[in-house]
Design a protein around this motif. Structure first.
Motif, PDB file in Angstrom:
ATOM      1  N   THR A  33     -26.279  25.461  32.696  1.00  0.00           N
ATOM      2  CA  THR A  33     -27.240  25.247  33.786  1.00  0.00           C
ATOM      3  C   THR A  33     -26.576  24.777  35.074  1.00  0.00           C
ATOM      4  O   THR A  33     -27.258  24.527  36.056  1.00  0.00           O
ATOM      5  CB  THR A  33     -28.294  24.199  33.379  1.00  0.00           C
ATOM      6  OG1 THR A  33     -27.652  22.941  33.140  1.00  0.00           O
ATOM      7  CG2 THR A  33     -29.055  24.633  32.134  1.00  0.00           C
ATOM      8  N   ARG A  49     -34.095  18.362  24.600  1.00  0.00           N
ATOM      9  CA  ARG A  49     -34.211  19.217  25.785  1.00  0.00           C
ATOM     10  C   ARG A  49     -34.799  18.429  26.956  1.00  0.00           C
ATOM     11  O   ARG A  49     -34.358  18.573  28.105  1.00  0.00           O
ATOM     12  CB  ARG A  49     -35.081  20.441  25.464  1.00  0.00           C
ATOM     13  CG  ARG A  49     -35.157  21.470  26.595  1.00  0.00           C
ATOM     14  CD  ARG A  49     -33.798  22.092  26.879  1.00  0.00           C
ATOM     15  NE  ARG A  49     -33.788  22.982  28.006  1.00  0.00           N
ATOM     16  CZ  ARG A  49     -33.403  24.263  27.939  1.00  0.00           C
ATOM     17  NH1 ARG A  49     -33.009  24.780  26.791  1.00  0.00           N
ATOM     18  NH2 ARG A  49     -33.399  25.013  29.017  1.00  0.00           N
ATOM     19  N   GLU A  90     -33.155  17.944  30.601  1.00  0.00           N
ATOM     20  CA  GLU A  90     -33.845  18.397  31.812  1.00  0.00           C
ATOM     21  C   GLU A  90     -34.099  17.235  32.770  1.00  0.00           C
ATOM     22  O   GLU A  90     -33.999  17.388  33.993  1.00  0.00           O
ATOM     23  CB  GLU A  90     -35.160  19.087  31.455  1.00  0.00           C
ATOM     24  CG  GLU A  90     -35.022  20.349  30.612  1.00  0.00           C
ATOM     25  CD  GLU A  90     -34.371  21.519  31.342  1.00  0.00           C
ATOM     26  OE1 GLU A  90     -33.885  21.338  32.469  1.00  0.00           O
ATOM     27  OE2 GLU A  90     -34.351  22.621  30.765  1.00  0.00           O
ATOM     28  N   ARG A 107     -30.864  16.466  34.498  1.00  0.00           N
ATOM     29  CA  ARG A 107     -30.534  17.519  35.463  1.00  0.00           C
ATOM     30  C   ARG A 107     -31.416  17.434  36.705  1.00  0.00           C
ATOM     31  O   ARG A 107     -30.935  17.588  37.837  1.00  0.00           O
ATOM     32  CB  ARG A 107     -30.712  18.889  34.795  1.00  0.00           C
ATOM     33  CG  ARG A 107     -30.447  20.082  35.696  1.00  0.00           C
ATOM     34  CD  ARG A 107     -30.572  21.375  34.894  1.00  0.00           C
ATOM     35  NE  ARG A 107     -30.319  22.558  35.714  1.00  0.00           N
ATOM     36  CZ  ARG A 107     -31.244  23.275  36.326  1.00  0.00           C
ATOM     37  NH1 ARG A 107     -32.518  22.920  36.213  1.00  0.00           N
ATOM     38  NH2 ARG A 107     -30.923  24.336  37.043  1.00  0.00           N
ATOM     39  N   TYR A 149     -38.151  26.004  37.411  1.00  0.00           N
ATOM     40  CA  TYR A 149     -37.978  26.514  36.049  1.00  0.00           C
ATOM     41  C   TYR A 149     -38.716  27.837  35.884  1.00  0.00           C
ATOM     42  O   TYR A 149     -39.849  27.989  36.357  1.00  0.00           O
ATOM     43  CB  TYR A 149     -38.520  25.518  35.025  1.00  0.00           C
ATOM     44  CG  TYR A 149     -37.709  24.248  34.953  1.00  0.00           C
ATOM     45  CD1 TYR A 149     -36.608  24.157  34.106  1.00  0.00           C
ATOM     46  CD2 TYR A 149     -38.042  23.156  35.744  1.00  0.00           C
ATOM     47  CE1 TYR A 149     -35.858  22.991  34.047  1.00  0.00           C
ATOM     48  CE2 TYR A 149     -37.293  22.001  35.697  1.00  0.00           C
ATOM     49  CZ  TYR A 149     -36.202  21.924  34.841  1.00  0.00           C
ATOM     50  OH  TYR A 149     -35.452  20.784  34.792  1.00  0.00           O
ATOM     51  N   THR A 172     -42.470  22.142  32.270  1.00  0.00           N
ATOM     52  CA  THR A 172     -41.192  21.443  32.462  1.00  0.00           C
ATOM     53  C   THR A 172     -41.002  20.881  33.869  1.00  0.00           C
ATOM     54  O   THR A 172     -40.581  19.727  34.019  1.00  0.00           O
ATOM     55  CB  THR A 172     -40.016  22.366  32.075  1.00  0.00           C
ATOM     56  OG1 THR A 172     -40.230  22.853  30.752  1.00  0.00           O
ATOM     57  CG2 THR A 172     -38.703  21.606  32.122  1.00  0.00           C
ATOM     58  N   VAL A 228     -40.450  16.779  34.653  1.00  0.00           N
ATOM     59  CA  VAL A 228     -39.320  16.201  35.384  1.00  0.00           C
ATOM     60  C   VAL A 228     -39.822  15.368  36.567  1.00  0.00           C
ATOM     61  O   VAL A 228     -39.341  14.254  36.810  1.00  0.00           O
ATOM     62  CB  VAL A 228     -38.352  17.305  35.849  1.00  0.00           C
ATOM     63  CG1 VAL A 228     -37.273  16.724  36.760  1.00  0.00           C
ATOM     64  CG2 VAL A 228     -37.719  17.989  34.641  1.00  0.00           C
TER      65      VAL A 228
END
Length: 712
Positions: A425, A530, A534, A537, A686, A692, A696
């Motif tokens: 990523t 995950r 995420e 990130r 995304y 998602t 975040v």
């Protein structure tokens, strides 16, 4: 507040002298009285006649309970009778309680029957408790009491001691807290009285750590006060070894040299491909580390083109960290030499220690390290990366995608996931660290280092247990005010806890305790691997929001609905659109579109419509964050959308306006490239998901709220 410590000390001395681990009801009453923890009027009857006399003096009705240090759960033994209304009933209840107790446990030592004033009906039954957790130490608990505590399990925990503000927050943290406000016409309970009991219980725990468990269940709460109906106190007089806790200065003295070394030794370096010692050497060299590499091997003269030494003691210079790549049985002797050399840190890659039930060898290794004041990372780890120094002290592949996320894992498998995700990523990292068995260095040591590391903006950690949860909580409470701290706690279910225990030999704590303590410390808890990745990130590139108002701008009505649901699930507030702002948005959307929130511009609109509505969302200071929903169309292809969003966002940043912007892109495979393009420009986007990006953004908001940054 003044407490009668001498009275408690006397009671505990008597219990210890008797060789007991539990207080009787009268003893618990004396302890509670000493710390102003209210219990009803009561007395101890050793005969039926005495029970009648006591009950008559208090006034009927009364409650009668067995008193025996051998019977802790009195109800299970048939040792409790409530609503005794007369002398005859008191006499009969006395005889029945004794008979039930003897049937329950024939050899129980029975002191008598407690006769207790019966509190009026109509109260809310709550629970105040305390436990001693292997990781977190003393904790206080609050929840609904009576039989409801076992049915609903609606409890909240905090580290003891708690102050009045923390106690009040506990009352607001249970799911059924509305019951405390009064339901169906009943008056609200006296929250101040409940908070005072919590504060006093936590003070008792702090003053007398011998108390390992305490239950006040139920505590009757009314509009006029709160009174505990029953008290159960368990003690533990054995001394327990405290985990080693160096101070902040000592931690930084070691970790700054470990992560920013001028010289790295590789104990067990090798020229043989496939050996861990060879992989570590190649990664140090190929990763671009500019410091001195000191290979140590008993026979080789040169390893991977670098001069080798028979012993680390043969090298004349200073070494900051030693990476071990020798079998477990050789590590203790090697640690002795490393310690003699004055090396402050050891990276223990080898396995074969506590994770394989070889705790004695791990203890021996740690004792040798302690002797020489060497801090130990591991053992049983993949090593670590620190990208600002181009340092790849690991047998895994070299890594060079630099950024501001520091990640750690207790598991090697999770560590490999971190490396693979970060690489695929293009998530920039400052560090990736393996902790393994955590014989010494653990999460709170890493937090202490990353707190002052200018290269790190967000910290994400995977753990199966916290060796010293209290130390972690104290450090995380401080660090999370400055930088987001994310944690994935494995073993949150009964199945996962068993797997965690078998994997590391760690005792998995009660997940509810972890949940409450981490939240109180300002830590963002990730529900999955995950999610942790995420969050790490995305959170590092999103600016801190200045308020709660979120607006959705979407080209697809269906996406708008799903994005709205995701906002609710993640604690985000969709802004109620003011009339003037609603009118302003309507100027840019077709008549069949929908203003309000979400703003639905419809799918067939040209790039200019996206551009105008996004620009309006950024320039109006009443809007604090934007969520974009893109639908792949011929009119506005994915990269056209990505570039116009990037241009508008950068235009406003140049003006000093920097709001969090996340995006959901649905369409064909071209949306993947568009999402990466946006991410590289600080827009967390995304493909193929509406959930998602909102998760975040929600994580960023959780941190901002906890750190007190909203509105600043």
């Amino acid at each position: 507040m003044s407490f009668d410590k001498a009275a408690v000390r006397t009671v505990l001395d008597e219990v210890k002298a008797d060789g007991r681990t539990a207080l009787t009801a009268p003893e618990a009453k004396r302890v509670c009285d000493a710390y102003q923890i209210p219990l009803p009027q009561e007395g101890l009857a050793t005969s039926a006649d005495q029970a009648v006399t006591l009950a008559s003096g208090m006034g009927f009705p009364v409650v009668m309970k067995i008193v025996s240090a051998d019977i802790l759960h009195k109800t299970d033994a048939g040792g409790v009778i409530v609503g005794v209304k007369s002398g005859d009933e008191a006499r009969a209840a006395y005889d029945k309680i004794l008979a039930n107790a003897k049937n329950y446990k024939a050899d129980a030592k029975i002191e008598g029957v407690q006769v207790q004033q019966m509190l009026p009906s109509g109260a809310i039954e709550t629970l105040v408790g305390a436990i001693t957790d292997p990781s977190f130490g003393k904790l206080v608990a609050f929840g609904l009491g009576g039989v409801l505590v076992e049915v609903l399990k609606d409890l909240t925990f905090r580290l003891a001691p708690v102050d009045n503000a923390q106690a009040t927050d506990m009352l607001n943290s249970i799911k059924a807290q509305e019951m405390l406000n009064g339901v169906r016409g009943s008056e609200p309970v006296d929250r101040a009285a409940l908070a005072k009991i919590l504060v006093n219980v936590s003070a008792l725990l702090e003053d007398f750590p011998q108390i390992s468990e305490l239950d006040l269940n139920p505590v009757f709460a009314t509009a006029k006060g709160a009174t505990a109906v029953d008290a159960r106190i368990v003690v533990d007089f054995e001394s327990h070894t405290q985990r080693y806790r160096p101070d902040q200065t000592e931690i930084l003295r070691a970790t700054n040299r470990i992560f920013k070394p001028k010289a790295v030794a590789v104990i067990g370096a090798s020229n043989e491909a496939g050996k861990i010692g060879n992989s570590v050497m190649k990664n140090l060299i190929n990763g671009g580390y500019k410091g001195t590499i000191v290979p140590v091997h008993p026979k080789a003269d040169v390893i991977e083109g670098v001069k080798a030494y028979k012993s680390i003691l043969d090298y004349d210079g200073v070494v900051d960290v030693a990476v071990f790549a020798v079998p477990a049985h050789l590590c203790v002797a090697a640690m002795d030499e490393v310690g003699q050399k004055g090396v402050p840190g050891a990276v223990m890659i080898p396995s074969g220690f506590a994770e394989t039930d070889n705790q004695p060898l791990q203890d021996e290794l740690l004792a040798m390290a302690r002797k020489h004041n060497v801090r130990v990372m591991g053992p049983n780890i993949y090593g670590f990366y620190y990208t600002p120094e181009n340092l790849c002290a690991t047998f895994c592949t070299a890594f060079d995608v630099k950024g501001h996320a520091a990640l750690s894992s207790q598991s090697g498998g999770v560590g490999m996931s971190i490396i693979g995700f970060a690489r695929s990523t293009k998530m920039g990292v400052s560090a990736i660290v393996g902790l393994g068995n955590k014989s010494d260095l653990d999460e709170d040591d890493l937090l202490t280092f990353f707190e002052q590391d200018d290269n790190t903006k967000v910290i994400a950690m995977h753990c199966e247990d916290l060796k010293d949860g209290r130390a972690f909580s104290e450090v995380a409470s401080r660090v999370s005010k400055k930088k987001p701290v994310i944690m994935l706690k494995a073993g949150r279910t009964a199945y996962g806890a068993r797997a965690a225990a078998s994997h590391t030999g760690a005792l998995a704590g009660n997940d509810k305790i972890y949940d409450d303590v981490l939240k109180a410390a300002g830590v963002i808890r990730a529900p999955s691997l995950r999610s942790m990745l995420e969050y790490a990130r995305g959170v590092q590139v999103l600016p801190t929001p200045k308020g709660e108002n979120v607006v959705i701008i979407t080209g697809a009505g269906g996406s708008g609905v799903l994005l709205s649901d995701a906002c609710f699930d993640n604690g985000l507030t969709l802004m109620k659109m003011p009339d003037d702002l609603d009118a302003a948005f309507r100027k840019f959307i077709p008549p069949f579109g929908a203003a309000g929130n979400p703003v639905d511009i419809t799918g067939g609109e040209p790039p200019k419509t996206y551009q105008n509505t996004i620009r309006l969302g950024l320039e109006d200071d009443r809007i604090h964050s934007l969520i974009l929903g893109y639908w792949h169309t011929i009119v506005t292809p994915p990269m056209v959308f990505a570039k116009l969003v990037g241009e508008v966002v950068e235009e406003f940043r140049a003006k000093g306006i920097d709001k969090p912007v996340v995006a959901s892109l649905v369409g064909d495979v071209q949306v993947e490239e568009a999402c990466q393009y946006l991410y590289e420009r600080g827009v967390v986007a995304y493909p193929y998901t509406t959930e998602t990006p909102v998760e975040v953004l929600g994580a960023k908001y959780k941190w901002a709220r906890s750190a007190g940054l909203l509105g600043k």
